[in-house]
Design an enzyme around this catalytic site. Structure first.
Site, short mmCIF file in Angstrom:
data_model
loop_
_atom_site.label_atom_id
_atom_site.label_comp_id
_atom_site.label_asym_id
_atom_site.label_seq_id
_atom_site.Cartn_x
_atom_site.Cartn_y
_atom_site.Cartn_z
N PHE A 36 4.80 9.55 -5.90
CA PHE A 36 4.58 11.03 -5.75
C PHE A 36 4.67 11.28 -4.04
O PHE A 36 4.77 10.63 -3.37
CB PHE A 36 3.13 11.27 -6.10
CG PHE A 36 2.08 10.56 -5.65
CD1 PHE A 36 1.88 9.12 -5.82
CD2 PHE A 36 1.21 11.14 -4.86
CE1 PHE A 36 0.70 8.69 -5.25
CE2 PHE A 36 0.18 10.63 -3.97
CZ PHE A 36 -0.26 9.47 -4.62
N ALA A 157 6.19 2.93 0.49
CA ALA A 157 6.56 3.75 -0.93
C ALA A 157 5.26 4.42 -1.31
O ALA A 157 4.48 3.59 -1.43
CB ALA A 157 7.38 2.78 -1.81
N LYS A 158 5.28 5.70 -1.72
CA LYS A 158 3.94 6.19 -2.10
C LYS A 158 4.10 5.92 -3.64
O LYS A 158 4.16 6.94 -4.31
CB LYS A 158 4.14 7.66 -1.70
CG LYS A 158 3.00 8.16 -1.83
CD LYS A 158 2.79 9.74 -0.79
CE LYS A 158 1.49 10.55 -1.06
NZ LYS A 158 0.41 10.07 -0.46
N ILE A 159 3.31 4.82 -3.92
CA ILE A 159 3.61 4.37 -5.42
C ILE A 159 2.16 4.44 -6.06
O ILE A 159 1.09 4.10 -5.37
CB ILE A 159 3.77 2.78 -5.41
CG1 ILE A 159 5.54 2.60 -4.80
CG2 ILE A 159 3.81 2.27 -6.97
CD1 ILE A 159 5.70 1.04 -4.62
N TYR A 163 -2.56 3.17 -5.23
CA TYR A 163 -3.57 3.70 -4.94
C TYR A 163 -4.84 3.40 -5.50
O TYR A 163 -5.79 3.75 -4.85
CB TYR A 163 -3.40 5.41 -5.22
CG TYR A 163 -2.67 5.97 -4.02
CD1 TYR A 163 -3.26 6.66 -3.00
CD2 TYR A 163 -1.15 5.96 -3.89
CE1 TYR A 163 -2.47 7.06 -1.84
CE2 TYR A 163 -0.46 6.37 -2.80
CZ TYR A 163 -1.12 6.96 -1.72
OH TYR A 163 -0.35 7.15 -0.67
#
Ligand code: PMP
Length: 315
Positions: A36, A157-159, A163
């Site tokens: 995202f 990477a904004k995985i 989070y």
């Protein structure tokens, strides 16, 4: 505006939020197999304009994150920018906004993997609510949780699934009476906050962990380095940083799309500098705010106007 009637972009069309649901077995929900972005728009009443910040950088990063997860964005970056403008217009926002583009594995079946799973893109805008209290410096702890390592799942990477690492650290910090956490990498060097990059000022030099310290390569991080270099003439050093250096810094601040430039007041109960906002943090924060609200013509190409026609002359 209530969430249900917000217009979102999902399954290739503009729809109401309450008509764009996903199923319980959705792969991205069950396994965290999605990625995202967080975009921000600043509403400037005097201009009746919503300035969207660094859209291209964010969508380029989404494309990279998707590639790492064996997904491909169904649109070019330019098309995504146009969809985002259209989305804001359709919602008629006259307020600061936060926009959440995401692409996730959409199959509703059991079995963890990345290959042979269809994916789906969605973009959800919401009115922006301050993420951190803008009136105060942050009391920060060094987390007992370590930042996930690139050898486990790449933090650049904004995985979605990554989070969990941030959530564990954030809740530990808040439950223990702090505002935020700084995570160390596996080898014990400073990595980043739970949703922010971190900067230190010492003897007039700006330091930040280099990209090999398991940080997300923040769009605001890059913007602030540009501003510090060109507006303040500062030397910027990207290198591994020891925990002890946090205690010796003259100034510490976080950067992030939601956080903006946010000062750290203390680390592990040790005041940063004299505990007050320092001159570098103050200047960077002021200039950044002027940039994102369209007040600095030199940086106009960082902004996308929502309402003004494309032919509007430069700022
Ligand atoms: N690190 C993490 C873990 C984040 O979630 C964010 C927020 N996206 C940042 C850093 C800051 O990145 P950006 O400036 O692109 O928002």
């Amino acid at each position: 505006m209530d969430l249900d009637s917000t217009i979102v972009f999902a399954r290739g069309a503009f729809r109401r939020y309450d008509e764009a649901k996903v199923g319980l077995l959705t792969h991205g929900l069950q396994y965290g197999t999605g990625c995202f972005e967080g975009l921000r728009g600043y509403w400037v009443p005097a201009d009746r304009e919503l300035f969207l910040v660094l859209l291209r950088d964010h969508y380029e990063r989404l494309r990279t994150s998707a590639k790492i997860l064996l997904m491909q964005l169904p649109y070019t970056v330019d098309e995504l920018i146009d969809i985002t403008i259209d989305l804001c217009k359709r919602n008629g926002f006259e307020t600061d906004v936060y926009i959440r583009p995401c692409i996730f594995k959409s199959a509703e079946d059991i079995g963890v993997r990345l290959h042979n799973v269809p994916d789906e893109l969605a973009i959800i805008p919401v009115p922006f609510k301050p993420y951190l209290d803008p009136r105060k410096g942050l009391d920060v702890c060094v987390s007992s949780w370590r930042r996930a390592d690139d050898t486990m799942a790449p933090p650049r990477a904004k995985i979605t699934g990554l989070y969990v690492n941030s959530a564990l650290a954030k809740s530990e910090a808040v439950v223990n009476g702090y505002d935020e956490a700084i995570l160390l990498s596996h080898d014990g060097h400073v990595s980043e906050g739970t949703a922010e990059n971190v900067f230190l000022v010492r003897r007039g030099v700006l330091y930040t962990p280099d990209p090999s310290q398991n940080v997300l390569e923040g769009c605001t991080r890059r913007a602030i380095m540009d501003i510090a270099r060109s507006e303040l003439g500062m030397e910027i050093v990207e290198r591994s940083i020891d925990r002890g250096e946090l205690y010796c810094a003259d100034e510490i601040f976080f950067t992030g799309t939601a956080a903006g430039v946010h000062r750290v007041a203390s680390v592990d109960r040790r005041p940063v500098g004299n505990g007050k906002i320092g001159p570098v943090t103050r200047r960077l924060s002021e200039i950044y705010h002027r940039v994102v609200t369209g007040r600095e013509p030199r940086y106009q190409d960082w902004l996308t106007r929502t309402y003004a026609p494309a032919a509007t002359p430069p700022l």
